[in-house]
Design a protein around this motif. Structure first.
Motif, short mmCIF file in Angstrom:
data_model
loop_
_atom_site.label_atom_id
_atom_site.label_comp_id
_atom_site.label_asym_id
_atom_site.label_seq_id
_atom_site.Cartn_x
_atom_site.Cartn_y
_atom_site.Cartn_z
N LYS A 1 46.81 35.90 -21.45
CA LYS A 1 46.66 37.23 -22.05
C LYS A 1 46.04 37.14 -23.44
CE LYS A 1 49.28 41.38 -23.24
NZ LYS A 1 50.62 42.02 -23.24
N GLU A 2 46.47 36.14 -24.19
CA GLU A 2 45.96 35.93 -25.55
C GLU A 2 44.46 35.68 -25.54
OE1 GLU A 2 48.20 33.43 -28.71
OE2 GLU A 2 46.83 32.06 -27.70
N ASN A 3 43.95 35.05 -24.47
CA ASN A 3 42.53 34.73 -24.39
C ASN A 3 41.75 35.72 -23.53
OD1 ASN A 3 41.88 31.83 -25.64
ND2 ASN A 3 43.97 31.80 -24.83
N GLY A 4 42.36 36.85 -23.20
CA GLY A 4 41.65 37.89 -22.47
C GLY A 4 41.29 37.52 -21.05
N ILE A 5 42.08 36.65 -20.41
CA ILE A 5 41.78 36.20 -19.05
C ILE A 5 42.57 37.07 -18.07
CG2 ILE A 5 41.92 34.28 -17.43
CD1 ILE A 5 41.72 32.43 -19.91
N GLU A 6 41.87 37.85 -17.29
CA GLU A 6 42.50 38.72 -16.31
C GLU A 6 42.44 38.06 -14.94
OE1 GLU A 6 40.76 42.57 -16.40
OE2 GLU A 6 41.29 42.96 -18.50
N LEU A 7 43.57 38.00 -14.27
CA LEU A 7 43.65 37.34 -12.97
C LEU A 7 43.33 38.31 -11.85
CD1 LEU A 7 46.93 35.28 -13.46
CD2 LEU A 7 44.57 34.51 -13.76
N GLY A 8 42.54 37.83 -10.89
CA GLY A 8 42.23 38.61 -9.70
C GLY A 8 43.31 38.41 -8.64
N PRO A 9 43.26 39.18 -7.56
CA PRO A 9 44.31 39.08 -6.53
C PRO A 9 44.35 37.73 -5.84
CG PRO A 9 42.48 40.48 -5.80
CD PRO A 9 42.27 40.24 -7.26
N GLY A 10 43.24 36.98 -5.83
CA GLY A 10 43.24 35.69 -5.16
C GLY A 10 43.31 34.51 -6.11
#
Length: 337
Positions: A131-140
């Motif tokens: 979250k701190e590095n702006g990494i958004e996880l996709g469903p897979g």
């Protein structure tokens, strides 16, 4: 109250390590009211139980610190420019409070097989780092170690992306062989009366990709485009034949390439080579088998040879002239009962 009472109070306070400054006894006169006030202060100023959590590691302590900053100084914890503490350093310390310190540590982010990032973080969990590095996880997306894992110095955090695709391909369908009996053919002789033909099936596969690299596939469905055609083979059942007025009964017939040899010597079974000795491939005709070879007559499988493999036999003759006369022939070899 005189000096003696002051000494008693001084001892009572210092033995409990209370943060109260006491003037020298020769300059102190303490009234009963002051003693009561000091004892009340001592009760109020007693050590407070708190929990100090540093990078997710809790530790129960007791402290006289008035503020969070004082507590950190007491615990010899120095905050860097990016370090964080909650509550803030100037907040008062309350009994039973939980104080969290997040210090900056280096981590490595490996993202989707494409990027490697060196980062410094004060987050306590893997989820916080992402979250701190702006990494958004996709469903897979898959994260290693897990999102709730406590962050340690030098930790490698890997994010892989799992995607699913499909592909279609045509594959051959093997044909079956159907055997029918023929009394007109010798035992051991087969004849194809209708060749087989493979069919074609169209298959749909589900393919898993990890960071764009295929890692496995599952067959979803298969449809027959062209059905296979069975091969039909006649198998001989005839088990006897007349040769020279004699009836020869046999278990099977082998169509073989027959050559001739001479020169005497010992055979593979320890006998002396003589007319009637037949060299065979033991995987086709077992040693010791009685045989009848068209054009040669009766013989016994007693010898082997380096070049005798498969449907090949070597027939012994007494003379080189007979060997030349025989040459090479393709004959039927009857393996007798």
């Amino acid at each position: 109250m005189g000096l003696k009472a002051a000494d008693v109070v001084r001892h009572w306070i210092t033995s409990r390590q209370l943060p109260i400054r006491i003037p020298p006894p020769d300059r102190l006169w303490i009234s009963a009211t002051l003693i009561l006030a000091m004892m009340t202060t001592a009760v109020v100023a007693s050590a407070k139980p708190v929990t100090l959590v540093v990078r997710g590691q809790p530790k129960a302590i007791r402290t006289y610190a008035r503020t969070v900053g004082d507590l950190l100084a007491e615990a010899d914890i120095r905050l860097g420019g990016l370090d964080r503490v909650m509550p803030a350093a100037d907040s008062p310390v309350y009994r039973g409070e939980v104080i969290r310190v997040s210090t900056v540590v280096p981590v490595v982010l490996r993202l989707w097989g494409r990027e490697v990032l060196d980062r410094s973080t004060a987050s306590e969990t893997v989820a916080g780092v992402l979250k701190e590095n702006g990494i958004e996880l996709g469903p897979g997306d898959q994260v290693q170690p897990g999102l709730t894992t406590q962050v340690a110095s030098g930790m490698e955090i890997t994010v892989d992306r799992l995607t699913i695709g499909t592909r279609t391909k045509n594959v051959p369908l093997p044909f079956s062989t159907r055997q029918i009996s023929s009394p007109d053919l010798f035992r051991g002789i087969d004849r194809i009366i209708r060749p087989g033909r493979p069919g074609v099936a169209r298959q749909v596969w589900q393919v898993a990709f990890l960071d764009g690299v295929p890692t496995g596939e599952t067959l979803v469905r298969s449809d027959t485009v062209t059905p296979p055609q069975d091969q039909v083979v006649e198998g001989g059942t005839l088990g006897e034949v007349s040769r020279g007025g004699n009836v020869i009964r046999f278990t099977r017939v082998i169509e073989a390439r027959a050559t001739a040899y001479t020169g005497g010597g010992s055979t593979a079974t320890g006998t002396v080579a003589r007319p009637g000795t037949v060299a065979v491939d033991p995987a086709v005709i077992p040693l010791g088998s009685r045989v009848y070879v068209e054009g040669y007559g009766y013989g016994t499988a007693l010898d082997t040879g380096g070049a005798i493999r498969g449907h090949r036999v070597d027939l012994y003759f007494d003379t080189a002239r007979e060997v030349d006369q025989w040459g090479v022939r393709y004959v039927k070899v009857f393996v007798l009962d």
